[in-house]
Design an enzyme around this catalytic site. Structure first.
Site, PDB file in Angstrom:
ATOM      1  N   PRO A  10       0.782  -1.226   0.000  1.00 63.32           N
ATOM      2  CA  PRO A  10       0.000   0.000   0.000  1.00 63.32           C
ATOM      3  C   PRO A  10       0.822   1.289   0.000  1.00 63.32           C
ATOM      4  O   PRO A  10       1.854   1.376   0.669  1.00 63.32           O
ATOM      5  CB  PRO A  10      -0.838  -0.095   1.282  1.00 63.32           C
ATOM      6  CG  PRO A  10      -0.197  -1.156   2.095  1.00 63.32           C
ATOM      7  CD  PRO A  10       0.478  -2.091   1.144  1.00 63.32           C
ATOM      8  N   ASN A  11       0.334   2.221  -0.777  1.00 65.34           N
ATOM      9  CA  ASN A  11       0.880   3.585  -0.901  1.00 65.34           C
ATOM     10  C   ASN A  11       2.176   3.661  -1.702  1.00 65.34           C
ATOM     11  O   ASN A  11       2.673   4.752  -1.963  1.00 65.34           O
ATOM     12  CB  ASN A  11       1.062   4.242   0.488  1.00 65.34           C
ATOM     13  CG  ASN A  11      -0.254   4.318   1.242  1.00 65.34           C
ATOM     14  OD1 ASN A  11      -1.220   4.850   0.708  1.00 65.34           O
ATOM     15  ND2 ASN A  11      -0.310   3.754   2.425  1.00 65.34           N
ATOM     16  N   ARG A  18       5.118  10.802  -2.649  1.00 66.78           N
ATOM     17  CA  ARG A  18       4.764  10.547  -1.260  1.00 66.78           C
ATOM     18  C   ARG A  18       5.970  10.783  -0.339  1.00 66.78           C
ATOM     19  O   ARG A  18       7.023  10.169  -0.536  1.00 66.78           O
ATOM     20  CB  ARG A  18       4.349   9.083  -1.173  1.00 66.78           C
ATOM     21  CG  ARG A  18       4.227   8.544   0.205  1.00 66.78           C
ATOM     22  CD  ARG A  18       4.188   7.021   0.201  1.00 66.78           C
ATOM     23  NE  ARG A  18       3.964   6.551   1.535  1.00 66.78           N
ATOM     24  CZ  ARG A  18       4.293   5.343   1.985  1.00 66.78           C
ATOM     25  NH1 ARG A  18       4.828   4.457   1.176  1.00 66.78           N
ATOM     26  NH2 ARG A  18       4.075   5.009   3.223  1.00 66.78           N
ATOM     27  N   TYR A  23      11.100   8.771   1.058  1.00 63.27           N
ATOM     28  CA  TYR A  23      11.051   7.761  -0.009  1.00 63.27           C
ATOM     29  C   TYR A  23      11.628   8.230  -1.346  1.00 63.27           C
ATOM     30  O   TYR A  23      11.681   7.445  -2.302  1.00 63.27           O
ATOM     31  CB  TYR A  23       9.595   7.293  -0.201  1.00 63.27           C
ATOM     32  CG  TYR A  23       9.010   6.681   1.063  1.00 63.27           C
ATOM     33  CD1 TYR A  23       9.537   5.510   1.586  1.00 63.27           C
ATOM     34  CD2 TYR A  23       7.953   7.295   1.736  1.00 63.27           C
ATOM     35  CE1 TYR A  23       9.015   4.951   2.751  1.00 63.27           C
ATOM     36  CE2 TYR A  23       7.426   6.742   2.899  1.00 63.27           C
ATOM     37  CZ  TYR A  23       7.964   5.569   3.408  1.00 63.27           C
ATOM     38  OH  TYR A  23       7.461   5.009   4.561  1.00 63.27           O
ATOM     39  N   ASN A  72       7.935  -5.718  -0.852  1.00 65.06           N
ATOM     40  CA  ASN A  72       7.836  -4.583   0.059  1.00 65.06           C
ATOM     41  C   ASN A  72       6.367  -4.501   0.455  1.00 65.06           C
ATOM     42  O   ASN A  72       5.536  -3.953  -0.272  1.00 65.06           O
ATOM     43  CB  ASN A  72       8.300  -3.282  -0.613  1.00 65.06           C
ATOM     44  CG  ASN A  72       8.338  -2.131   0.391  1.00 65.06           C
ATOM     45  OD1 ASN A  72       7.768  -2.232   1.480  1.00 65.06           O
ATOM     46  ND2 ASN A  72       8.998  -1.039   0.025  1.00 65.06           N
ATOM     47  N   ALA A  75       3.107  -0.934   4.904  1.00 65.41           N
ATOM     48  CA  ALA A  75       2.573  -0.956   6.277  1.00 65.41           C
ATOM     49  C   ALA A  75       2.082  -2.344   6.698  1.00 65.41           C
ATOM     50  O   ALA A  75       2.054  -2.658   7.896  1.00 65.41           O
ATOM     51  CB  ALA A  75       1.459   0.078   6.411  1.00 65.41           C
ATOM     52  N   GLU A  96      12.446  -9.661   1.925  1.00 68.34           N
ATOM     53  CA  GLU A  96      11.724  -8.483   2.436  1.00 68.34           C
ATOM     54  C   GLU A  96      12.518  -7.232   2.074  1.00 68.34           C
ATOM     55  O   GLU A  96      13.721  -7.151   2.329  1.00 68.34           O
ATOM     56  CB  GLU A  96      11.600  -8.597   3.957  1.00 68.34           C
ATOM     57  CG  GLU A  96      10.948  -7.386   4.606  1.00 68.34           C
ATOM     58  CD  GLU A  96      10.956  -7.454   6.139  1.00 68.34           C
ATOM     59  OE1 GLU A  96      11.732  -8.258   6.718  1.00 68.34           O
ATOM     60  OE2 GLU A  96      10.199  -6.689   6.747  1.00 68.34           O
ATOM     61  N   HIS A  98      12.643  -2.891   2.131  1.00 65.06           N
ATOM     62  CA  HIS A  98      12.136  -1.582   2.553  1.00 65.06           C
ATOM     63  C   HIS A  98      13.049  -0.493   2.012  1.00 65.06           C
ATOM     64  O   HIS A  98      14.281  -0.651   2.018  1.00 65.06           O
ATOM     65  CB  HIS A  98      12.054  -1.471   4.077  1.00 65.06           C
ATOM     66  CG  HIS A  98      11.106  -2.458   4.658  1.00 65.06           C
ATOM     67  ND1 HIS A  98       9.747  -2.334   4.528  1.00 65.06           N
ATOM     68  CD2 HIS A  98      11.333  -3.627   5.310  1.00 65.06           C
ATOM     69  CE1 HIS A  98       9.162  -3.373   5.097  1.00 65.06           C
ATOM     70  NE2 HIS A  98      10.104  -4.179   5.569  1.00 65.06           N
ATOM     71  N   ARG A 105      13.160   4.029  12.573  1.00 60.67           N
ATOM     72  CA  ARG A 105      11.941   4.839  12.533  1.00 60.67           C
ATOM     73  C   ARG A 105      11.069   4.579  13.781  1.00 60.67           C
ATOM     74  O   ARG A 105      11.566   4.150  14.797  1.00 60.67           O
ATOM     75  CB  ARG A 105      11.199   4.567  11.219  1.00 60.67           C
ATOM     76  CG  ARG A 105      12.047   4.975  10.001  1.00 60.67           C
ATOM     77  CD  ARG A 105      11.304   4.840   8.695  1.00 60.67           C
ATOM     78  NE  ARG A 105      10.146   5.739   8.669  1.00 60.67           N
ATOM     79  CZ  ARG A 105       9.206   5.691   7.715  1.00 60.67           C
ATOM     80  NH1 ARG A 105       9.294   4.776   6.743  1.00 60.67           N
ATOM     81  NH2 ARG A 105       8.198   6.531   7.743  1.00 60.67           N
TER      82      ARG A 105
HETATM   83  C1  DQA Z   1       8.245   0.934   3.873  1.00 63.07           C
HETATM   84  C2  DQA Z   1       8.312   1.151   5.379  1.00 63.07           C
HETATM   85  C3  DQA Z   1       6.939   0.940   6.011  1.00 63.07           C
HETATM   86  O1  DQA Z   1       7.005   1.147   7.423  1.00 63.07           O
HETATM   87  C4  DQA Z   1       5.939   1.927   5.438  1.00 63.07           C
HETATM   88  O2  DQA Z   1       4.648   1.672   5.968  1.00 63.07           O
HETATM   89  C5  DQA Z   1       5.935   1.953   3.956  1.00 63.07           C
HETATM   90  C6  DQA Z   1       7.187   1.811   3.223  1.00 63.07           C
HETATM   91  C7  DQA Z   1       9.590   1.241   3.182  1.00 63.07           C
HETATM   92  O3  DQA Z   1       9.762   0.814   2.035  1.00 63.07           O
HETATM   93  O4  DQA Z   1      10.445   1.926   3.741  1.00 63.07           O
HETATM   94  O5  DQA Z   1       4.896   2.202   3.337  1.00 63.07           O
HETATM   95  O6  DQA Z   1       7.947  -0.428   3.616  1.00 63.07           O
END
Ligand code: DQA
Length: 141
Positions: A10-11, A18, A23, A72, A75, A96, A98, A105
């Site tokens: 998501p997002n 964003r 990011y 990825n 959240a 995984e 990120h 964080r």
């Molecule tokens: C994320 C880190 C997550 O905590 C966050 O909710 C994201 C992006 C990252 O790529 O740094 O949406 O996965």
């Protein structure tokens, strides 16, 4: 190692727009084009969804045929036992990913439900985390 699937949660469709201080300003499609050019021998499939079930459906769809998956889960990393169960259920190695360093964080981002069921985790290298994930799959899958 011929087929890699990148799954973004998501997002992450808003990358480039964003929270750019966290990011970055590069849209994912631009980055994807670059890595497809860099890794011409590999088919890099890409899927993004804002919906937990759609991510699980994609993991199940590619999880028995892909040579590796970069996930990825955004959240959902910090909330989803269902995604962790899907990773457990499939055959392909999952890494995984990120963009930000989740351990530097907020406390709620420092726990990952998926980390224990992934082959490994890469966090904190910006979009280069995905390229490092490809390298890890090429060397260790
Ligand atoms: C994320 C880190 C997550 O905590 C966050 O909710 C994201 C992006 C990252 O790529 O740094 O949406 O996965």
């Amino acid at each position: 190692m011929k087929n890699i699937c990148i799954i973004n949660g998501p997002n992450l469709n808003l990358l480039g727009k964003r929270e750019t201080s966290i990011y970055g300003t590069t849209p994912f499609e631009t980055f994807l084009q670059n890595i497809r050019n860099e890794y011409k021998d590999i088919t890099i499939d890409y899927f993004q969804s804002n919906h937990e079930g759609a991510i699980i459906d994609k993991l199940q769809e590619v999880g028995f045929t892909a040579d590796g998956i970069l996930l990825n889960a955004a959240a959902y990393t910090h909330t989803s036992i269902a995604i962790a169960d899907a990773i457990r259920a499939i055959k392909a190695p999952v890494i995984e990913i990120h963009i930000s360093n989740i351990h530097a964080r907020e406390t709620y981002r420092q726990h990952s439900f998926i980390a224990p069921v992934c082959k490994g985790s890469i966090s904190g290298f910006g979009l280069d985390s995905y390229r490092l994930g490809i390298e890890a799959l090429l060397k260790n899958a």
